[in-house]
Scaffold this motif. Structure first.
Motif, short mmCIF file in Angstrom:
data_model
loop_
_atom_site.label_atom_id
_atom_site.label_comp_id
_atom_site.label_asym_id
_atom_site.label_seq_id
_atom_site.Cartn_x
_atom_site.Cartn_y
_atom_site.Cartn_z
N HIS A 7 17.79 -16.88 -30.87
CA HIS A 7 19.18 -16.90 -31.48
C HIS A 7 19.61 -15.51 -31.70
CE1 HIS A 7 18.05 -14.98 -35.27
NE2 HIS A 7 16.99 -15.86 -35.45
N ALA A 8 20.85 -15.33 -32.12
CA ALA A 8 21.74 -13.95 -31.81
C ALA A 8 21.11 -12.77 -32.28
CB ALA A 8 23.17 -14.36 -32.52
N ASP A 9 20.41 -12.48 -33.24
CA ASP A 9 19.98 -11.57 -33.88
C ASP A 9 18.47 -11.48 -33.48
OD1 ASP A 9 22.04 -11.04 -35.08
OD2 ASP A 9 21.53 -12.22 -36.58
N ARG A 10 17.69 -12.09 -32.53
CA ARG A 10 16.38 -12.09 -32.14
C ARG A 10 16.17 -11.29 -30.98
NH1 ARG A 10 13.72 -16.79 -34.20
NH2 ARG A 10 13.17 -15.81 -36.13
N MET B 22 18.19 -1.87 -36.36
CA MET B 22 17.35 -2.81 -35.70
C MET B 22 17.03 -2.00 -34.21
SD MET B 22 18.04 -6.97 -34.91
CE MET B 22 18.53 -6.68 -33.25
N PHE B 23 15.71 -2.30 -33.82
CA PHE B 23 15.47 -1.79 -32.44
C PHE B 23 16.45 -2.39 -31.28
CE2 PHE B 23 13.00 -3.99 -28.91
CZ PHE B 23 12.72 -2.92 -28.37
N THR B 24 16.77 -1.57 -30.32
CA THR B 24 17.82 -2.07 -29.36
C THR B 24 16.81 -2.03 -28.14
OG1 THR B 24 19.26 -0.52 -30.36
CG2 THR B 24 19.94 -1.38 -28.42
N PRO B 25 16.84 -3.29 -27.76
CA PRO B 25 15.91 -3.40 -26.43
C PRO B 25 16.29 -2.76 -25.09
CG PRO B 25 16.93 -5.57 -26.94
CD PRO B 25 17.31 -4.85 -28.02
N LEU B 26 17.71 -3.11 -24.69
CA LEU B 26 18.01 -2.72 -23.59
C LEU B 26 19.14 -1.44 -23.70
CD1 LEU B 26 18.22 -6.37 -22.09
CD2 LEU B 26 16.45 -4.49 -21.52
N PRO B 27 18.94 -0.46 -23.99
CA PRO B 27 19.80 0.56 -24.39
C PRO B 27 20.82 1.06 -23.34
CG PRO B 27 17.90 1.59 -24.66
CD PRO B 27 17.49 0.28 -24.33
N LEU B 28 20.39 1.19 -22.05
CA LEU B 28 20.86 1.78 -20.94
C LEU B 28 22.48 1.10 -20.71
CD1 LEU B 28 18.59 2.82 -18.17
CD2 LEU B 28 19.10 3.92 -20.21
N SER C 54 9.23 -9.40 -33.23
CA SER C 54 10.58 -9.18 -32.57
C SER C 54 11.45 -8.31 -33.12
CB SER C 54 11.11 -10.50 -32.41
OG SER C 54 11.34 -11.34 -33.56
N PRO C 55 11.41 -7.98 -34.34
CA PRO C 55 12.34 -6.91 -35.11
C PRO C 55 11.51 -5.38 -34.35
CG PRO C 55 11.44 -8.21 -36.88
CD PRO C 55 10.76 -8.49 -35.77
N LYS C 56 10.51 -5.38 -34.00
CA LYS C 56 10.15 -4.05 -33.52
C LYS C 56 9.91 -3.73 -31.88
CE LYS C 56 6.63 -5.03 -36.38
NZ LYS C 56 5.16 -4.90 -36.73
N ALA C 57 9.87 -5.12 -31.12
CA ALA C 57 9.73 -5.03 -29.91
C ALA C 57 10.53 -6.16 -29.31
CB ALA C 57 8.18 -5.21 -29.54
N TYR D 222 15.73 -18.28 -14.42
CA TYR D 222 16.90 -17.76 -15.55
C TYR D 222 15.97 -17.39 -16.75
CZ TYR D 222 16.31 -22.66 -17.31
OH TYR D 222 15.90 -23.91 -18.05
N GLY D 223 16.91 -16.77 -17.59
CA GLY D 223 16.47 -16.37 -18.85
C GLY D 223 17.47 -17.10 -19.97
N VAL D 224 16.76 -17.36 -20.92
CA VAL D 224 17.61 -17.57 -22.15
C VAL D 224 17.29 -16.74 -23.28
CG1 VAL D 224 17.86 -19.89 -23.92
CG2 VAL D 224 16.78 -20.18 -21.52
N THR D 225 18.31 -16.14 -23.92
CA THR D 225 18.22 -15.04 -24.91
C THR D 225 19.61 -14.90 -25.63
OG1 THR D 225 17.75 -12.65 -25.10
CG2 THR D 225 19.20 -13.40 -22.94
N SER D 226 19.69 -13.96 -26.52
CA SER D 226 20.64 -13.92 -27.43
C SER D 226 21.98 -13.55 -26.41
CB SER D 226 20.61 -12.96 -28.26
OG SER D 226 20.60 -11.43 -27.84
N PRO D 227 23.30 -13.81 -26.79
CA PRO D 227 24.32 -13.48 -26.08
C PRO D 227 24.37 -12.04 -25.79
CG PRO D 227 25.04 -15.04 -27.80
CD PRO D 227 23.58 -14.87 -28.01
N LYS D 228 24.03 -11.17 -26.78
CA LYS D 228 24.08 -9.72 -26.61
C LYS D 228 23.02 -9.22 -25.46
CE LYS D 228 23.59 -5.49 -29.10
NZ LYS D 228 22.56 -5.02 -30.24
N ILE D 229 21.88 -9.66 -25.39
CA ILE D 229 21.01 -9.36 -24.53
C ILE D 229 21.28 -9.94 -22.84
CG2 ILE D 229 18.40 -9.36 -23.70
CD1 ILE D 229 17.59 -9.34 -26.52
N ALA D 230 21.86 -11.14 -23.09
CA ALA D 230 22.25 -11.79 -21.75
C ALA D 230 23.42 -10.74 -21.27
CB ALA D 230 22.73 -13.13 -21.98
N ALA D 231 24.50 -10.35 -22.12
CA ALA D 231 25.38 -9.87 -21.51
C ALA D 231 25.12 -8.52 -20.96
CB ALA D 231 26.32 -9.58 -22.40
N GLN D 232 23.87 -7.61 -21.72
CA GLN D 232 23.48 -6.45 -20.98
C GLN D 232 22.59 -6.76 -19.77
OE1 GLN D 232 21.60 -5.66 -24.81
NE2 GLN D 232 21.87 -3.48 -24.61
N LEU D 233 21.91 -7.82 -19.73
CA LEU D 233 21.41 -8.11 -18.20
C LEU D 233 22.36 -8.45 -17.31
CD1 LEU D 233 18.36 -10.18 -19.88
CD2 LEU D 233 17.98 -8.08 -18.74
#
Ligand SMILES: Cc1ncc(COP(=O)(O)O)c(C=O)c1O
Length: 380
Positions: free
Chosen positions: A231-234, A1-7, A203-206, A255-266
């Motif tokens: 949700h977690a995978d979007r 899957m595309f990774t939005p915030l890879p740094l 959202s799977p591509k961008a 604030y932003g509402v997003t998946s826990p993974k993206i939130a943690a990266q941010l």
């Protein structure tokens, strides 16, 4: 899957590090910061006018409860302490309101900090930002400032986002699609079911960045918000701000509402370091149950008076779902803005390519009366 915030946090810190003075990247960041502080809007906002209707602020706010909370927070005892307890309370309240767990929430200094952080990330990856034109430029400009590419997509005949045209622009590279719903400056919303389908498809591509800054001002907020799609995978971030309906632009809270993974990266990028008074103002605002509906009603009543005048003057306008109106002047923007300024009313900058249109915010009744008198004088 595309990774939005890879740094990683390390790469992010290195790319931002003050100790790396002299690196091209650092100077680009600094230029971006300078530019961000001196936009035409911000310069215009320093003009001494009787009606500042250029920045989509909400002078009906804030809630009296928020004001009181801020004042209480200014005691020596509070000022000397980090506001960690208050932060957790705010995050818990926001999570409850949005129907998610707290790990989906990321705080931000105004929603602008979140927009820029995400934009900087895509810029650093030489990525792309697809956005509506005319539209709100904070995120795409950050992408461009750091070496990425902004891809403007003209709004359709109703001055709404052209979702099909936006989807067609996605290429095989890191991409963020920025949708402000309602859009600024056009004030329009897109159909919620069409937008939901679009988000699920792209959202799977961008990464989709859905900015709902003005949505509390629209009709049928509950039927229009798409926070339920998080949700977690979007790859989706829904952004909100306390600057608009809550009348707290000066306190810088969003604030932003997003998946826990993206939130943690941010969160790793270190955003959202709010002050005690801002946090307590946000908490009190969310607890003031009647505030949103009452404030929206005042703004809509004032907006109706402006729309009635525009109809009388034969000026076309977009279907406004916000605290501002976008209308066709049929004249060069600079001339209209100068004529309004001569009546002590400031309006927003020009929004190319629609340079014979103007955006005017809804202010207090006396400010709006002044604006209507000026418009009558100029366009009668
Ligand atoms: C569409 C949109 N999003 C976000 C913002 C940023 O606002 P703030 O940083 O005050 O939350 C604005 C400000 O006008 C806006 O118009």
């Amino acid at each position: 899957m595309f990774t939005p915030l890879p740094l990683s946090r390390r790469q992010w810190l290195i790319s931002n590090g003050a100790t790396l003075a002299g690196l091209a990247l650092t100077s680009r960041l600094m230029n971006f910061e300078m530019a961000a502080q001196m936009t035409p809007e911000r310069l215009a906002a320093t003009l001494p006018v009787r009606a500042r209707l250029s920045l989509n602020e909400n002078p009906f706010g804030p809630s009296p409860a928020a004001l009181e909370a801020m004042l209480r927070n200014l005691s020596a005892g509070k000022a000397a302490r980090y506001p960690y307890g208050e932060v957790n309370e705010l995050i818990a309240l926001i999570a409850k309101k949005e129907g998610v767990t707290p790990d989906h929430i990321v705080l931000s200094v105004g929603s602008g900090e979140l927009l820029e952080t995400v934009g900087v990330q895509f810029g650093l990856q030489k990525g792309e930002a697809i956005y509506a034109s005319p539209g709100y430029l904070q995120l795409p400009r950050a992408v461009e400032a750091l070496g990425g590419r902004g891809i403007p997509v003209p709004v359709n005949a109703q001055l709404e986002h052209d979702l099909d045209a936006m989807a067609a622009k996605i290429r095989d590279r890191p991409t963020v699609i920025y949708i402000a719903n309602p859009n600024n400056p056009t004030s329009t919303v897109v159909d919620p079911s069409a937008l939901a389908t679009f988000i699920k498809e792209v959202s799977p591509k961008a990464l989709v960045f859905l900015d709902e800054a003005y949505l509390d001002l629209a009709d049928n907020y509950a039927g229009r918000t798409l926070v339920g799609l998080v949700h977690a995978d979007r790859n989706l971030i829904v952004a909100r701000t306390f600057s608009k309906i809550y009348g707290l632009a000066g306190m810088r809270i969003g604030y932003g509402v997003t998946s826990p993974k993206i939130a943690a990266q941010l969160r790793n990028y270190g955003l959202g370091s709010l002050t005690g008074p801002s946090i307590t103002a946000a908490v009190a605002s969310l607890r003031d149950d009647g505030y949103v509906a009452a404030t929206r009603a005042k703004i809509v009543a004032e907006k109706e008076k402006l729309l009635a005048l525009l109809r009388e003057l034969g000026r076309p306008y977009a279907a406004s779902q916000t605290n501002f109106v976008f209308f066709q002047t049929g004249r060069e923007h600079a001339k209209v803005a100068a004529a309004m300024l001569a009546e002590s009313v400031s309006i927003a900058r020009a929004f190319p390519p629609m340079t014979d249109w103007a955006r005017i915010s809804i202010g207090l009744p006396e400010e709006n009366a002044l604006a209507r008198a000026a418009l009558r004088k100029i366009f009668s």
